[in-house]
Design an enzyme around this catalytic site. Sequence first.
Site, PDB file in Angstrom:
ATOM      1  N   CYS A   2      -5.209 -11.864  -6.803  1.00  0.00           N
ATOM      2  CA  CYS A   2      -3.903 -12.150  -7.354  1.00  0.00           C
ATOM      3  C   CYS A   2      -3.728 -11.168  -8.495  1.00  0.00           C
ATOM      4  O   CYS A   2      -4.674 -10.489  -8.881  1.00  0.00           O
ATOM      5  CB  CYS A   2      -3.851 -13.572  -7.887  1.00  0.00           C
ATOM      6  SG  CYS A   2      -4.342 -14.788  -6.657  1.00  0.00           S
ATOM      7  N   ARG A  27      -0.928  -7.091  -5.197  1.00  0.00           N
ATOM      8  CA  ARG A  27      -2.136  -7.903  -5.127  1.00  0.00           C
ATOM      9  C   ARG A  27      -1.886  -9.264  -4.476  1.00  0.00           C
ATOM     10  O   ARG A  27      -2.822 -10.009  -4.213  1.00  0.00           O
ATOM     11  CB  ARG A  27      -2.698  -8.120  -6.535  1.00  0.00           C
ATOM     12  CG  ARG A  27      -3.041  -6.838  -7.238  1.00  0.00           C
ATOM     13  CD  ARG A  27      -3.495  -7.111  -8.636  1.00  0.00           C
ATOM     14  NE  ARG A  27      -4.814  -7.701  -8.659  1.00  0.00           N
ATOM     15  CZ  ARG A  27      -5.937  -7.004  -8.725  1.00  0.00           C
ATOM     16  NH1 ARG A  27      -5.900  -5.700  -8.772  1.00  0.00           N
ATOM     17  NH2 ARG A  27      -7.092  -7.610  -8.745  1.00  0.00           N
ATOM     18  N   TRP A  74      -1.890 -14.617  -4.237  1.00  0.00           N
ATOM     19  CA  TRP A  74      -2.243 -14.530  -2.815  1.00  0.00           C
ATOM     20  C   TRP A  74      -3.152 -15.717  -2.571  1.00  0.00           C
ATOM     21  O   TRP A  74      -4.265 -15.775  -3.085  1.00  0.00           O
ATOM     22  CB  TRP A  74      -2.952 -13.212  -2.530  1.00  0.00           C
ATOM     23  CG  TRP A  74      -3.268 -13.017  -1.081  1.00  0.00           C
ATOM     24  CD1 TRP A  74      -2.418 -12.589  -0.103  1.00  0.00           C
ATOM     25  CD2 TRP A  74      -4.545 -13.220  -0.441  1.00  0.00           C
ATOM     26  NE1 TRP A  74      -3.074 -12.526   1.099  1.00  0.00           N
ATOM     27  CE2 TRP A  74      -4.382 -12.904   0.928  1.00  0.00           C
ATOM     28  CE3 TRP A  74      -5.795 -13.638  -0.878  1.00  0.00           C
ATOM     29  CZ2 TRP A  74      -5.417 -12.991   1.844  1.00  0.00           C
ATOM     30  CZ3 TRP A  74      -6.828 -13.726   0.041  1.00  0.00           C
ATOM     31  CH2 TRP A  74      -6.639 -13.402   1.381  1.00  0.00           C
ATOM     32  N   ASN A  98      -7.631 -14.800 -11.080  1.00  0.00           N
ATOM     33  CA  ASN A  98      -7.784 -14.010  -9.858  1.00  0.00           C
ATOM     34  C   ASN A  98      -9.221 -14.190  -9.411  1.00  0.00           C
ATOM     35  O   ASN A  98     -10.138 -13.942 -10.185  1.00  0.00           O
ATOM     36  CB  ASN A  98      -7.499 -12.534 -10.166  1.00  0.00           C
ATOM     37  CG  ASN A  98      -7.860 -11.634  -9.006  1.00  0.00           C
ATOM     38  OD1 ASN A  98      -7.678 -12.012  -7.855  1.00  0.00           O
ATOM     39  ND2 ASN A  98      -8.381 -10.459  -9.315  1.00  0.00           N
ATOM     40  N   GLY A  99      -9.419 -14.652  -8.166  1.00  0.00           N
ATOM     41  CA  GLY A  99     -10.787 -14.826  -7.685  1.00  0.00           C
ATOM     42  C   GLY A  99     -10.983 -16.225  -7.138  1.00  0.00           C
ATOM     43  O   GLY A  99     -10.020 -16.897  -6.749  1.00  0.00           O
ATOM     44  N   GLU A 477      -6.937   2.315  14.201  1.00  0.00           N
ATOM     45  CA  GLU A 477      -6.041   2.339  13.047  1.00  0.00           C
ATOM     46  C   GLU A 477      -4.585   2.124  13.487  1.00  0.00           C
ATOM     47  O   GLU A 477      -3.827   1.402  12.833  1.00  0.00           O
ATOM     48  CB  GLU A 477      -6.217   3.674  12.289  1.00  0.00           C
ATOM     49  CG  GLU A 477      -5.207   3.966  11.193  1.00  0.00           C
ATOM     50  CD  GLU A 477      -5.210   2.946  10.047  1.00  0.00           C
ATOM     51  OE1 GLU A 477      -6.035   2.028  10.042  1.00  0.00           O
ATOM     52  OE2 GLU A 477      -4.330   3.076   9.172  1.00  0.00           O
ATOM     53  N   LYS A 481      -2.259  -0.910  12.174  1.00  0.00           N
ATOM     54  CA  LYS A 481      -0.957  -0.706  11.513  1.00  0.00           C
ATOM     55  C   LYS A 481       0.113  -1.526  12.209  1.00  0.00           C
ATOM     56  O   LYS A 481       0.936  -2.169  11.579  1.00  0.00           O
ATOM     57  CB  LYS A 481      -0.542   0.775  11.554  1.00  0.00           C
ATOM     58  CG  LYS A 481      -1.216   1.735  10.619  1.00  0.00           C
ATOM     59  CD  LYS A 481      -0.884   1.562   9.174  1.00  0.00           C
ATOM     60  CE  LYS A 481      -1.860   0.620   8.525  1.00  0.00           C
ATOM     61  NZ  LYS A 481      -3.013   1.225   7.901  1.00  0.00           N
ATOM     62  N   GLU A 484      -0.287  -5.312  11.621  1.00  0.00           N
ATOM     63  CA  GLU A 484      -0.051  -5.666  10.220  1.00  0.00           C
ATOM     64  C   GLU A 484       1.430  -5.805   9.887  1.00  0.00           C
ATOM     65  O   GLU A 484       1.821  -6.731   9.195  1.00  0.00           O
ATOM     66  CB  GLU A 484      -0.581  -4.541   9.304  1.00  0.00           C
ATOM     67  CG  GLU A 484      -2.002  -4.661   8.890  1.00  0.00           C
ATOM     68  CD  GLU A 484      -2.369  -3.586   7.890  1.00  0.00           C
ATOM     69  OE1 GLU A 484      -2.160  -2.387   8.181  1.00  0.00           O
ATOM     70  OE2 GLU A 484      -2.854  -3.934   6.809  1.00  0.00           O
ATOM     71  N   HIS A 500     -14.255  -1.772  31.580  1.00  0.00           N
ATOM     72  CA  HIS A 500     -15.311  -2.782  31.476  1.00  0.00           C
ATOM     73  C   HIS A 500     -14.758  -4.146  31.065  1.00  0.00           C
ATOM     74  O   HIS A 500     -15.491  -4.988  30.565  1.00  0.00           O
ATOM     75  CB  HIS A 500     -16.382  -2.317  30.479  1.00  0.00           C
ATOM     76  CG  HIS A 500     -17.056  -1.057  30.919  1.00  0.00           C
ATOM     77  ND1 HIS A 500     -17.895  -1.009  32.013  1.00  0.00           N
ATOM     78  CD2 HIS A 500     -16.975   0.206  30.450  1.00  0.00           C
ATOM     79  CE1 HIS A 500     -18.319   0.228  32.184  1.00  0.00           C
ATOM     80  NE2 HIS A 500     -17.767   0.990  31.252  1.00  0.00           N
ATOM     81  N   LYS A 600      -2.371  -6.081  -1.029  1.00  0.00           N
ATOM     82  CA  LYS A 600      -2.836  -4.700  -1.066  1.00  0.00           C
ATOM     83  C   LYS A 600      -4.294  -4.603  -1.478  1.00  0.00           C
ATOM     84  O   LYS A 600      -5.019  -3.733  -1.022  1.00  0.00           O
ATOM     85  CB  LYS A 600      -1.948  -3.930  -2.046  1.00  0.00           C
ATOM     86  CG  LYS A 600      -2.243  -2.457  -2.137  1.00  0.00           C
ATOM     87  CD  LYS A 600      -1.679  -1.720  -0.947  1.00  0.00           C
ATOM     88  CE  LYS A 600      -2.072  -0.270  -0.918  1.00  0.00           C
ATOM     89  NZ  LYS A 600      -2.140   0.236   0.459  1.00  0.00           N
TER      90      LYS A 600
HETATM   91  C1  F6R Z   1      -4.633  -1.729   6.186  1.00  0.00           C
HETATM   92  C2  F6R Z   1      -5.164  -1.876   4.856  1.00  0.00           C
HETATM   93  C3  F6R Z   1      -6.431  -2.629   4.680  1.00  0.00           C
HETATM   94  C4  F6R Z   1      -7.316  -1.908   3.652  1.00  0.00           C
HETATM   95  C5  F6R Z   1      -8.573  -2.731   3.366  1.00  0.00           C
HETATM   96  C6  F6R Z   1      -9.500  -2.029   2.400  1.00  0.00           C
HETATM   97  O1  F6R Z   1      -3.420  -1.054   6.198  1.00  0.00           O
HETATM   98  O2  F6R Z   1      -4.588  -1.423   3.907  1.00  0.00           O
HETATM   99  O3  F6R Z   1      -7.106  -2.789   5.887  1.00  0.00           O
HETATM  100  O4  F6R Z   1      -7.655  -0.667   4.157  1.00  0.00           O
HETATM  101  O5  F6R Z   1      -8.209  -3.975   2.834  1.00  0.00           O
HETATM  102  O6  F6R Z   1      -8.873  -1.805   1.187  1.00  0.00           O
HETATM  103  P1  F6R Z   1      -9.420  -0.730   0.157  1.00  0.00           P
HETATM  104  O7  F6R Z   1      -9.303   0.604   0.812  1.00  0.00           O
HETATM  105  O8  F6R Z   1      -8.576  -0.874  -1.043  1.00  0.00           O
HETATM  106  O9  F6R Z   1     -10.864  -1.075  -0.082  1.00  0.00           O
END
Ligand code: F6R
Length: 605
Positions: A2, A27, A74, A98-99, A477, A481, A484, A500, A600
Site C-alpha cells: 500500500c 502501490r 491494496w 503497508n505490509g 510476456e 500483458k 493483466e 504435448h 505496481k
Molecule cells: C507485469 C508486472 C509484474 C511485475 C512484477 C515484478 O506487467 O508489472 O509482473 O513485473 O510484479 O515487479 P518488480 O519488477 O517491481 O520486481
Amino acid sequence: MCGIVGILGTHEVAPILVEALRRLEYRGYDSAGIATVNDGVLDRRRAVGKLVNLSDLLVHEPLAGKSGIGHTRWATHGAPSTVNAHPHQSGPVAVVHNGIIENFRELRAELAGYGLTPSSETDTETVAMLAQHYLSEGCSPIEAANRTLDRLHGAFALVFLFQGEGDLMVAARKGSPLAIGHGDGEMYVGSDAIALAPLTDRITYLDEGDRAVITRSSVEIRDAEGRLANRAMKQIHMDAARIDKAGYKHFMAKEIAEQPTVLADALRGYLEDDRISLPGEELDFTKVERLTLVACGTAFYACLTAKYWFEQLARMPVEVDVASEFRYREPPITPGTVALFVSQSGETADTLAALRYCRDKADKIVSVVNVAESSIARESDLALPIHAGVEVGVASTKAFTCQLNVLLLLALKAAVDRGHMTQEALSETLSALRALPGILNAAMARSDDIERVARQIAEARDVLFLGRGLMYPLALEGALKLKEISYIHAEAYASGELKHGPIALIDKTVPVVVLAPRDALFDKSVSNMQEVMARGGKVLLITDAAGAAEAGQDVWQTIVLPAVPSVLSPLLYAIPAQLLAYHTAIAKGTDVDQPRNLAKSVTVE
Ligand code: F6R
C-alpha cells in the site's frame, strides 16, 4: 503493498496528503483515507475505490488540520471497503500500514480480553488497538508505539498519529520501505521519495528495523537494537514526469512510446566506444562459474530471455527461477555463483527475500533495477540501473525492454570476458543495438494494424501465445500483458510443447499469436503453426518480411516488423506484444493503467 504518507506541516494538510497519495496510487488503489489532528482532535475520512472518491468525500466532509497521515490500499486482509480502509483508528491512535502483521489473530484475542474489539477485518487495526491499550496503561504515545512495535511479527512500514499530539508521528520500517522527508519547518514520511517529491528533495531512508520519532523540528532514528542511529540525508533528483501523461491517453501508451528514447539513453550509460562498461564496480565474468537469475512476473520473463543469451553467447550455466519459489526451494548456492535479481520497483518482497537468502551464499549479489534508491538496489553489491525513467502504468512495458537491454549487455560482456565473442563481433552487435531505437520506432508504426486485429482479439475468451527460443519468454510476456489489462484468459507455450497437450484447446474461437522472426528456428515454428491451422485455429503471426513471405496462405493475420539480428529480437517483439494488449484492453474498455486487483509494487509475499 500500500502507499503511506505522513505530514507535520505548516498549512492545511488534507489536500497535500491526497496529492501525495496520488503519486503512491501505483502501490494500490482499492480504497484510500486520511487522518488529521486538528486542535488536538484526531479525525479521519475514508473512501472505497480510487482516490478520486476520497477527494470527492473531502469536498463534502472536509478535514482540517496541519498534521496528518494518509494511505492508499491494496487489500490483503479484508475486502476493499470503507471499513477496511486505512487509516485505522482505535480511540486516540490512528495508523497507516503497508505490509502484513502475521500475528494479528493472537493479538486480537489478547485485546478482546481487555474489552477491545475490532471494527474491521484488517490486521492493521490491531496495531492501533494495541497502541490504545498501552496508552490506557499510562504509556506516553512514543512508549505506546514502541511497545506496540515490539509485539508485531511480519513485514511492515507503519506510521502512528495520536490525538492531542499535533507535532508527533512515529514511523517504523521492517520489511517495507519508508522515507523521511525534511522540509522547512515541516517533516514528511512516505513509502517512497516520489510521494514526497513536490514537498522536498531532502530524504532520509530508514534502514531495516529502524524506528523514527518525528516532530516538525527533529527526527530521532533508532535502529533495530534501540540504539540512536545516524542515517544520511540525501538529495534526491526526482523525475517530474511521473504524473504527466504528456498528451497520451494512458501512461501505458506513453511508456510504450518512450521505449526508443529510454533505450538510447540507457545504452549511453553502459557503452564507452565499443566497450561495455558497467556503472560502479566492474564484474569479471571469467571468475563467475554460474549465474542464478531471480525475479517475479515480467522481470522474470526478462530473466528467462537472459538465460538464452548467457547460455548461447557466453556458454555460461544459468539457473532462473521466480522469486517466490526460489527462496522456499532453498537451493544450494555453490562457490563461484553470482546471484542476479531483476526488479523494476526494487521493492518486490519475494525478490528481496530471495536476495537476502543469497546474501552470504553467493560470491556477489547483483541487481538490475529501475529505482536506484530501492531496497534491492541498496542491498546489492552491484546495482545496475536500467534507466527506464519512472514507470506508472501497472503493466510493465518500458521497464521490461530496459531490463532486457541491461541483461543483454551483461551477456555480451560475459561472452567477451569468457573468450566466446571477439571484439569485432561485439562491435557489430553493439552497432545493431545502437540502431535499435530507430527500429523500435518503425515497429510502433504498426500500431494501427495491431489495433485493427486487437478489436477482433477483444471478442475472444481465450488467447494462446506461441514462441520458440528467444521468442518463448516473449510469448509468456505477451500473454501476461494481455491477461493483466484486458482480463482475457491468455496462456503461452513453447511452440514445440503445443502438441504435448495444449493443442486440445485449439478451435476457431481461440486466436493463436505466434511470435516468429525468420531465424534459425522459423521452419519449426511454421510447422507448429500449421498444426494449429490444421485444427481450425486462427493464427496471428508476428514476424518480419521474410517470415511473412514464407509463412503460407492460411495465416489469419500477419504483423510485419523490421528484420533485426536474432539476438535483438526480444527487444523488438516486445513492442507488438505490448501494443496488442494495450489496444485489446482499449477495445474492451478496461482500466489500462490501473487494472483490477493489481498494484505496481508488490511488497507483500
Ligand atoms: C507485469 C508486472 C509484474 C511485475 C512484477 C515484478 O506487467 O508489472 O509482473 O513485473 O510484479 O515487479 P518488480 O519488477 O517491481 O520486481
